[in-house]
Structure formats: structure tokens, C-alpha cells
Scaffold this motif. Sequence first.
Motif, PDB file in Angstrom:
ATOM      1  N   ALA A 195       0.839  -1.202   0.000  1.00 43.16           N
ATOM      2  CA  ALA A 195       0.000   0.000   0.000  1.00 43.16           C
ATOM      3  C   ALA A 195       0.871   1.247   0.000  1.00 43.16           C
ATOM      4  O   ALA A 195       0.562   2.222  -0.696  1.00 43.16           O
ATOM      5  CB  ALA A 195      -0.931  -0.009   1.206  1.00 43.16           C
ATOM      6  N   ARG A 249      -0.332   8.274   1.699  1.00 42.47           N
ATOM      7  CA  ARG A 249      -1.455   7.993   0.772  1.00 42.47           C
ATOM      8  C   ARG A 249      -1.713   9.165  -0.179  1.00 42.47           C
ATOM      9  O   ARG A 249      -2.842   9.473  -0.541  1.00 42.47           O
ATOM     10  CB  ARG A 249      -2.733   7.636   1.529  1.00 42.47           C
ATOM     11  N   VAL A 288      -8.214   3.494   2.639  1.00 42.47           N
ATOM     12  CA  VAL A 288      -7.155   2.530   2.927  1.00 42.47           C
ATOM     13  C   VAL A 288      -6.951   2.559   4.435  1.00 42.47           C
ATOM     14  O   VAL A 288      -6.459   3.542   4.977  1.00 42.47           O
ATOM     15  CB  VAL A 288      -5.854   2.884   2.173  1.00 42.47           C
ATOM     16  N   VAL A 319      -3.457  -3.888   5.035  1.00 46.18           N
ATOM     17  CA  VAL A 319      -4.365  -2.755   4.878  1.00 46.18           C
ATOM     18  C   VAL A 319      -5.615  -3.256   4.172  1.00 46.18           C
ATOM     19  O   VAL A 319      -5.568  -4.187   3.361  1.00 46.18           O
ATOM     20  CB  VAL A 319      -3.741  -1.585   4.086  1.00 46.18           C
ATOM     21  N   VAL A 378      -8.450  -2.140   1.647  1.00 46.37           N
ATOM     22  CA  VAL A 378      -8.767  -1.151   0.626  1.00 46.37           C
ATOM     23  C   VAL A 378     -10.253  -1.269   0.316  1.00 46.37           C
ATOM     24  O   VAL A 378     -10.739  -2.348  -0.012  1.00 46.37           O
ATOM     25  CB  VAL A 378      -7.938  -1.381  -0.651  1.00 46.37           C
TER      26      VAL A 378
END
Length: 160
Positions: free
Chosen positions: A70, A78, A94, A103, A105
Motif C-alpha cells: 500500500a 497515501r 485505505v 491494509v 482497501v
Amino acid sequence: MRSRSWSAGPAMADQPGAEAQESQWTSAPSLDPQLRIPPPAPPRLRTRPWWFPVQELRDPLVFTLEAWLADSIFGPNRAMIPDIEWMNQVLLTVDIINSGNLVEVTVFGEPHVQNRVKGVLLSRAAQHREQRARDEKMKQLEEFLKARASGLQTLQPPLA
């Protein structure tokens, strides 16, 4: 009532203290180290963008990824999520689960778009996994060659 403009015209230079203001603004490079600190993570509560239909919030698509993937896909803090959302007309969340190893999503949008975005993200994850495996193999090969080269040097008799 007089309107203000932000241009620094001749009227500003004629004002007393204009040089002090100018030097105040030119001392900005001393703040550069503070500007390099990444911004804090955005808050979890967000408003729905104007372009996203509210009815598409009903049935999200959820899948998991390893946390390091991620970070590679979505960037630090992010930062890539808004671009991905805009380009695909979806909303993404996320969230870290499983004590930071995974994580979750969540993709909101039309079902065919959700599946396309999931496919793209999983494809990117596979590319990052392959790259990491290649990097690890290359590192092992370099260590092997270094060990072999140092072993050959100790085994060779000195030249006379």
C-alpha cells in the motif's frame, strides 16, 4: 472602500517599512527544513466530492493488501489516493488492519469500475512484489560474488 491587490507595485515601495517587510519575506529559505516534513495523515471523515453520486456509496468492494505494498502503490501518506479517485471516478479508503501488517482497501463506485480499479491495484501490487523479489535475488548474487572473489584471492598463491 479601497480594494487591496497582492502585487508589489511602486506604491508599496514608497510606504515606510517596505524594506523591512521585503526582508521578512526573503528570509523564507530558513523555513525549508520545516517544509520538508510530510503533512499529517488526512482525517478519516471526508466530505463526498461533488462529482461522486451518493447512491454509489451503498455497496463497496473490499480487499486486503500487505501494508508495504500500500505504501508503494499509494505513496507516502497515501498522497496518490486523490489522483486515483479522480481519474477513476471512485472513492478509496485505505485502513490499517492486523497490527499494521495488512491494509484494507475499500472501493466505492459503479460495480464495473470497482472491479477495474481492484484489478489495476492488484496488478500494481504484483509488479511491486516481482520487483522486490528481483532486488532480493540481485542482492544475494552480489553477496555471493563478493564472497567468491574474496575466497579466490586467499586461495591464489602470491606471485613471485
